[in-house]
Design an enzyme around this catalytic site. Structure first.
Site, PDB file in Angstrom:
ATOM      1  N   TYR A   1     144.890  23.935 -14.254  1.00  0.00           N
ATOM      2  CA  TYR A   1     145.024  25.150 -15.057  1.00  0.00           C
ATOM      3  C   TYR A   1     143.746  25.449 -15.822  1.00  0.00           C
ATOM      4  O   TYR A   1     142.835  24.607 -15.882  1.00  0.00           O
ATOM      5  CB  TYR A   1     146.225  25.041 -16.008  1.00  0.00           C
ATOM      6  CG  TYR A   1     146.002  24.152 -17.228  1.00  0.00           C
ATOM      7  CD1 TYR A   1     145.928  22.762 -17.104  1.00  0.00           C
ATOM      8  CD2 TYR A   1     145.870  24.698 -18.498  1.00  0.00           C
ATOM      9  CE1 TYR A   1     145.724  21.968 -18.223  1.00  0.00           C
ATOM     10  CE2 TYR A   1     145.675  23.903 -19.616  1.00  0.00           C
ATOM     11  CZ  TYR A   1     145.603  22.542 -19.476  1.00  0.00           C
ATOM     12  OH  TYR A   1     145.406  21.746 -20.573  1.00  0.00           O
TER      13      TYR A   1
ATOM     14  N   LYS B   1     141.272  19.195 -14.847  1.00  0.00           N
ATOM     15  CA  LYS B   1     142.201  19.838 -15.806  1.00  0.00           C
ATOM     16  C   LYS B   1     143.572  20.025 -15.160  1.00  0.00           C
ATOM     17  O   LYS B   1     143.949  21.123 -14.768  1.00  0.00           O
ATOM     18  CB  LYS B   1     141.610  21.168 -16.270  1.00  0.00           C
ATOM     19  CG  LYS B   1     142.238  21.711 -17.536  1.00  0.00           C
ATOM     20  CD  LYS B   1     141.368  22.790 -18.142  1.00  0.00           C
ATOM     21  CE  LYS B   1     142.060  23.558 -19.234  1.00  0.00           C
ATOM     22  NZ  LYS B   1     142.503  22.749 -20.366  1.00  0.00           N
TER      23      LYS B   1
ATOM     24  N   GLU C   1     138.996  11.897 -26.981  1.00  0.00           N
ATOM     25  CA  GLU C   1     139.022  13.322 -27.357  1.00  0.00           C
ATOM     26  C   GLU C   1     140.332  13.597 -28.074  1.00  0.00           C
ATOM     27  O   GLU C   1     141.134  12.686 -28.303  1.00  0.00           O
ATOM     28  CB  GLU C   1     138.890  14.198 -26.100  1.00  0.00           C
ATOM     29  CG  GLU C   1     139.958  13.928 -25.053  1.00  0.00           C
ATOM     30  CD  GLU C   1     139.719  14.637 -23.727  1.00  0.00           C
ATOM     31  OE1 GLU C   1     139.027  15.657 -23.691  1.00  0.00           O
ATOM     32  OE2 GLU C   1     140.257  14.139 -22.712  1.00  0.00           O
TER      33      GLU C   1
ATOM     34  N   LEU D   1     137.842  15.688 -20.797  1.00  0.00           N
ATOM     35  CA  LEU D   1     137.676  16.995 -20.171  1.00  0.00           C
ATOM     36  C   LEU D   1     136.316  17.565 -20.581  1.00  0.00           C
ATOM     37  O   LEU D   1     135.926  17.456 -21.737  1.00  0.00           O
ATOM     38  CB  LEU D   1     138.796  17.947 -20.610  1.00  0.00           C
ATOM     39  CG  LEU D   1     138.752  19.275 -19.859  1.00  0.00           C
ATOM     40  CD1 LEU D   1     139.224  19.095 -18.424  1.00  0.00           C
ATOM     41  CD2 LEU D   1     139.577  20.334 -20.552  1.00  0.00           C
TER      42      LEU D   1
HETATM   43  N1  PMP Z   1     140.071  18.130 -23.953  1.00  0.00           N
HETATM   44  C1  PMP Z   1     141.339  18.316 -23.568  1.00  0.00           C
HETATM   45  C2  PMP Z   1     142.182  17.139 -23.264  1.00  0.00           C
HETATM   46  C3  PMP Z   1     141.875  19.615 -23.462  1.00  0.00           C
HETATM   47  O1  PMP Z   1     143.139  19.802 -23.071  1.00  0.00           O
HETATM   48  C4  PMP Z   1     141.052  20.726 -23.809  1.00  0.00           C
HETATM   49  C5  PMP Z   1     141.573  22.128 -23.758  1.00  0.00           C
HETATM   50  N2  PMP Z   1     142.251  22.443 -22.632  1.00  0.00           N
HETATM   51  C6  PMP Z   1     139.733  20.473 -24.202  1.00  0.00           C
HETATM   52  C7  PMP Z   1     139.278  19.168 -24.261  1.00  0.00           C
HETATM   53  C8  PMP Z   1     138.811  21.599 -24.569  1.00  0.00           C
HETATM   54  O2  PMP Z   1     138.344  22.294 -23.431  1.00  0.00           O
HETATM   55  P1  PMP Z   1     137.961  23.822 -23.486  1.00  0.00           P
HETATM   56  O3  PMP Z   1     136.902  23.947 -24.540  1.00  0.00           O
HETATM   57  O4  PMP Z   1     137.450  24.115 -22.141  1.00  0.00           O
HETATM   58  O5  PMP Z   1     139.202  24.575 -23.845  1.00  0.00           O
END
Ligand code: PMP
Length: 286
Positions: free
Chosen positions: A33, A150, A182, A206
């Site tokens: 996603y 993701k 994270e 991620l």
């Molecule tokens: N880490 C994780 C585990 C996440 O789910 C997300 C957001 N989906 C992020 C980091 C941040 O990623 P982004 O800045 O692309 O939204």
């Protein structure tokens, strides 16, 4: 107004959109996603999300449902049809279904399922939560080893948010082998003596689209950045901390495991980065 959603080539009222019960996203979490934010009716960092989607699909040998141009058109059409000024567009691609349940992937000509919907969030940029800052707890990171992809396997992050809520907090940071990976749905940073510290990219986290933009902007603003592993104790002893994500931009963190950071209010660097990020993103939105 009934929300219009997109499912496999059709724009439909949300109550009429359907996906098979045999869809592998539903049965196996075999789906990826993206979430793209909308400000002033325009898409933030669309290109970054499209590129990461492509990478997630490739890593899982999943077919791409359509071209980047078509994806942009679907995003824009949903934003327009639903009158979104501030909010989010959720996109999900699953490996689809060949009409039964089987661990083995279906044949390669099985079409992937593509679903998109909008979430209207007035006040997303001028958020009271960001003005207050987030309180977080730390919990063990027991997710699988490919967090760079993701996928929709979000049960543990959901459980983490529930643990935080139960503790009277807003979110959780995840710890593996003594180091912060994270947040449940964001990348994690602390600031000490003006230096921003965050974990380097690997399969453990991620690769946040907001992370990439914020680190670039921090560098342009002559801020010092160190990408290395860090412990929760270091973060607790920091002057300030924050998280980044497409849905919350830059979110100041004011408390970790009951320990207030600085004076317990959002720190100057987090506040500045939020401002710069929002300003730049609005300029580049499509
Ligand atoms: N880490 C994780 C585990 C996440 O789910 C997300 C957001 N989906 C992020 C980091 C941040 O990623 P982004 O800045 O692309 O939204």
């Amino acid at each position: 107004m009934t929300r219009t959603v997109y499912v496999n080539g059709e724009y439909l009222p949300e109550g009429e959109a359907k996906v098979s019960i045999f869809d592998r996203g539903f049965l196996f979490a075999d789906a990826v996603y993206e979430v793209t934010s909308v400000l002033d009716g325009k898409l933030i960092d669309f290109e970054g999300h499209a590129v990461r989607l492509d990478r997630s699909l490739k890593e899982l040998d999943m077919a791409s449902p359509c071209s980047k141009e078509e994806l942009l058109e679907i995003h824009r059409k949903l934003v327009e049809l639903n009158g979104i000024e501030e909010g989010l567009v959720y996109l999900q691609v699953s490996r689809g279904s060949d009409g039964d349940r089987d661990f083995v992937f279906p044949s390669e000509d099985t079409p992937p399922s593509l679903v998109l919907f909008t979430q209207n969030k007035p006040g997303l940029a001028d958020s009271p939560a960001a003005a207050k800052g987030a309180k977080i707890i730390s919990i063990e990171d027991i997710r699988w080893g490919r967090r760079d992809i993701k996928t929709v396997q979000l049960l543990y992050p959901s459980m983490g948010k529930m643990m935080a809520k139960k503790a009277g907090c807003d979110d959780a940071w995840l710890i593996e082998d003594g180091y912060v990976t994270e947040g449940t749905s964001n990348n994690a940073y602390y600031v000490k003596n003006g230096k921003i510290v965050t974990r380097p990219l690997s399969n453990d986290i991620l690769h946040g689209i907001t992370r990439a933009a914020v680190l670039r902007l921090a560098e342009e603003a002559q801020m010092e950045i160190e990408e290395r592993l860090f412990t929760i104790d270091e973060a607790k002893a920091a002057d300030e901390a924050f998280t980044t994500s497409a849905s919350a931009f830059v979110m100041p963190v004011v408390e970790i495991d009951g320990v207030a950071l600085g004076d317990g209010t959002p720190g100057p660097i987090a506040k500045r980065l939020r401002e710069i990020y929002l300003e730049e993103s609005r300029k580049k939105a499509v």
